[in-house]
Design an enzyme around this catalytic site. Structure first.
Site, PDB file in Angstrom:
ATOM      1  N   HIS A 184       0.965  -1.147   0.064  1.00 31.96           N
ATOM      2  CA  HIS A 184       0.191   0.163   0.021  1.00 31.96           C
ATOM      3  C   HIS A 184       0.948   1.302  -0.001  1.00 31.96           C
ATOM      4  O   HIS A 184       0.578   2.368  -0.735  1.00 31.96           O
ATOM      5  CB  HIS A 184      -0.837   0.147   1.135  1.00 31.96           C
ATOM      6  CG  HIS A 184      -2.226   0.603   1.098  1.00 31.96           C
ATOM      7  ND1 HIS A 184      -2.345   1.993   1.136  1.00 31.96           N
ATOM      8  CD2 HIS A 184      -3.348   0.448   0.571  1.00 31.96           C
ATOM      9  CE1 HIS A 184      -3.425   2.471   1.110  1.00 31.96           C
ATOM     10  NE2 HIS A 184      -4.194   1.596   0.618  1.00 31.96           N
ATOM     11  N   ASP A 188       0.698   4.348  -2.576  1.00 32.00           N
ATOM     12  CA  ASP A 188       0.467   5.761  -2.477  1.00 32.00           C
ATOM     13  C   ASP A 188       1.589   6.652  -3.052  1.00 32.00           C
ATOM     14  O   ASP A 188       1.399   7.561  -3.481  1.00 32.00           O
ATOM     15  CB  ASP A 188       0.641   5.927  -0.778  1.00 32.00           C
ATOM     16  CG  ASP A 188      -0.429   5.515   0.007  1.00 32.00           C
ATOM     17  OD1 ASP A 188      -1.633   5.189  -0.677  1.00 32.00           O
ATOM     18  OD2 ASP A 188      -0.555   5.688   1.097  1.00 32.00           O
ATOM     19  N   GLU A 214      -7.774   5.681  -7.490  1.00 32.49           N
ATOM     20  CA  GLU A 214      -6.738   5.933  -8.234  1.00 32.49           C
ATOM     21  C   GLU A 214      -7.335   6.755  -9.509  1.00 32.49           C
ATOM     22  O   GLU A 214      -7.099   6.659 -10.702  1.00 32.49           O
ATOM     23  CB  GLU A 214      -6.472   4.674  -8.617  1.00 32.49           C
ATOM     24  CG  GLU A 214      -7.128   3.831  -9.751  1.00 32.49           C
ATOM     25  CD  GLU A 214      -8.316   2.999  -9.140  1.00 32.49           C
ATOM     26  OE1 GLU A 214      -8.827   3.609  -8.169  1.00 32.49           O
ATOM     27  OE2 GLU A 214      -8.715   2.147  -9.983  1.00 32.49           O
TER      28      GLU A 214
HETATM   29  N1  LIG Z   1      -2.371   2.697  -1.984  1.00 33.10           N
HETATM   30  C1  LIG Z   1      -3.903   3.059  -2.110  1.00 33.10           C
HETATM   31  N2  LIG Z   1      -4.529   2.225  -2.734  1.00 33.10           N
HETATM   32  C2  LIG Z   1      -5.777   2.760  -2.931  1.00 33.10           C
HETATM   33  C3  LIG Z   1      -6.145   3.949  -2.566  1.00 33.10           C
HETATM   34  N3  LIG Z   1      -7.373   4.234  -2.752  1.00 33.10           N
HETATM   35  C4  LIG Z   1      -7.958   3.094  -3.196  1.00 33.10           C
HETATM   36  N4  LIG Z   1      -7.088   2.237  -3.438  1.00 33.10           N
HETATM   37  C5  LIG Z   1      -6.869   0.781  -4.035  1.00 33.10           C
HETATM   38  O1  LIG Z   1      -6.968   0.902  -5.511  1.00 33.10           O
HETATM   39  C6  LIG Z   1      -7.444  -0.378  -6.022  1.00 33.10           C
HETATM   40  C7  LIG Z   1      -8.140   0.001  -7.141  1.00 33.10           C
HETATM   41  O2  LIG Z   1      -8.658  -1.235  -7.939  1.00 33.10           O
HETATM   42  P1  LIG Z   1      -9.523  -1.589  -9.040  1.00 33.10           P
HETATM   43  O3  LIG Z   1     -10.759  -0.678  -8.969  1.00 33.10           O
HETATM   44  O4  LIG Z   1     -10.001  -2.916  -9.182  1.00 33.10           O
HETATM   45  O5  LIG Z   1      -8.800  -1.008 -10.315  1.00 33.10           O
HETATM   46  P2  LIG Z   1      -7.507  -1.539 -10.956  1.00 33.10           P
HETATM   47  O6  LIG Z   1      -6.812  -2.476 -10.470  1.00 33.10           O
HETATM   48  O7  LIG Z   1      -6.412  -0.236 -11.244  1.00 33.10           O
HETATM   49  O8  LIG Z   1      -8.061  -1.827 -12.414  1.00 33.10           O
HETATM   50  P3  LIG Z   1      -8.156  -1.193 -13.796  1.00 33.10           P
HETATM   51  O9  LIG Z   1      -8.968   0.128 -13.476  1.00 33.10           O
HETATM   52  O10 LIG Z   1      -9.394  -2.116 -14.505  1.00 33.10           O
HETATM   53  O11 LIG Z   1      -7.068  -1.078 -14.665  1.00 33.10           O
HETATM   54  C8  LIG Z   1      -8.203  -0.921  -4.932  1.00 33.10           C
HETATM   55  O12 LIG Z   1      -7.348  -2.174  -4.607  1.00 33.10           O
HETATM   56  C9  LIG Z   1      -8.274   0.063  -3.750  1.00 33.10           C
HETATM   57  O13 LIG Z   1      -8.072  -0.753  -2.279  1.00 33.10           O
HETATM   58  C10 LIG Z   1      -5.199   4.805  -1.701  1.00 33.10           C
HETATM   59  O14 LIG Z   1      -5.389   5.946  -1.264  1.00 33.10           O
HETATM   60  N5  LIG Z   1      -3.791   4.298  -1.774  1.00 33.10           N
END
Ligand SMILES: Nc1nc2c(ncn2[C@@H]2O[C@H](COP(=O)(O)OP(=O)(O)OP(=O)(O)O)[C@@H](O)[C@H]2O)c(=O)[nH]1
Length: 294
Positions: A184, A188, A214
């Site tokens: 994580h 970030d 993201e």
């Molecule tokens: N490190 C971190 N991770 C985050 C944060 N907010 C959300 N996430 C993670 O971002 C990830 C988003 O994953 P998905 O929505 O599946 O999208 P993806 O893996 O980018 O897949 P695609 O969009 O289809 O390319 C999740 O695992 C969330 O836990 C944050 O502030 N920090």
């Protein structure tokens, strides 16, 4: 031993109002801050001449029923500010007194419909405090760019002021697997680098924001071709980021959807929905690409 005390000095102006001590670093724009009524806490920086009103396109736009379409005009005159009532249904008042045309002094409260706006000068402590609170409330903590709430509010405001308006929606590709592989904190670091890239390539008046997780977006007063060109520049800059975690390279790409204002659009959400649909299509068709709206 006697405790050492530092003598304090209270500065007052000619009306004996207490003046905040001036810090060299302070020299903010003059601003009007809503201190009571609807939109309380809103802060408007003052240009040399602004119109305040309910009508879309006024520089200080107060979309409230108690405010006339074009309520009053605030402008610089003889080193200070001056207010002219533009024939408002609820006449303009300053510190409770009805005025047609009057100087507006630092600390005065301008009453516009149900709103009370206080004039704060460049060196007032209140101006610094309101600016700091505004900053905290409008910025995303991780990346320092606009947060979702501020971005959406600015999107609505821009919709009332610009006919050439475009939105770029972007989303980091396979971000979940970056978190899974590197952890994580490394995730970030990627989001922070993407935020910094947006800030570097989108100077004001363009506005980059983090919508959540993201997902990011950029708001700009530009036509569709210009917005697509900027999105392509951002795509290449993100792909070129050199990030690593404990010696392991982190490859980052993002997908982009671009949409621009159409005459039929009722609000900024309509543009956002098309940018989002194009982004979805960019993901579906292979990622790391820019797609304009259909
Ligand atoms: N490190 C971190 N991770 C985050 C944060 N907010 C959300 N996430 C993670 O971002 C990830 C988003 O994953 P998905 O929505 O599946 O999208 P993806 O893996 O980018 O897949 P695609 O969009 O289809 O390319 C999740 O695992 C969330 O836990 C944050 O502030 N920090």
């Amino acid at each position: 031993m006697e405790p050492k005390t530092v003598p304090s000095r209270i500065l007052t102006d000619h009306t004996m109002r207490v003046q905040a001590p001036t810090l060299a670093a302070e020299n903010r724009p003059w601003c009007l801050v809503v201190v009571a009524g609807p939109m309380v806490g809103s802060r408007f920086e003052l240009a040399d001449a602004v119109t305040i009103g309910r009508e879309a396109g006024t520089e200080i736009h107060l979309p409230e029923p108690s405010v006339s379409r074009r309520h009053c005009h605030v402008f610089r005159k003889r080193g200070g500010f001056w207010v002219n009532d533009l024939g408002a249904t609820n006449p303009v008042r300053i510190n409770g007194m009805q005025v047609k045309s009057s100087p507006l002094l630092e600390g005065d409260v301008l009453i516009v419909g149900d709103l009370m706006l206080k004039l704060l000068g460049p060196n007032s402590a209140e101006n610094a405090m309101v600016a700091a609170l505004h900053d905290q409330a409008s910025k995303d903590v991780l990346t320092g760019i606009a947060n979702r709430r501020h971005f959406r509010a600015e999107m609505e405001r821009a919709f009332t002021q610009h006919s050439d308006l475009a939105l770029i929606a972007l989303d980091v590709d396979h971000f979940k697997s970056i978190n899974d592989r590197f952890g994580h904190p490394a995730g970030d670091k990627v989001l922070t680098a993407v935020g910094a890239t947006l800030r570097r390539h989108c100077p004001p008046p363009a506005l980059p924001g983090r919508i959540g997780g993201e997902e990011f977006a950029v708001l700009l007063a530009a036509n569709h071709a210009e917005a697509c060109a900027l999105a392509e520049q951002l795509r290449a800059a993100i792909e070129a980021l050199q990030l690593e975690d404990e010696g392991r390279e982190i490859r980052v790409t993002a997908s982009f959807g671009v949409a621009s204002r159409r005459p039929v659009d009722a609000d900024a959400d309509a543009i956002y929905a098309r940018a989002d649909a194009a982004l979805y299509e960019a993901k579906r068709s292979g990622r790391n690409r820019v797609l304009g709206e259909a």
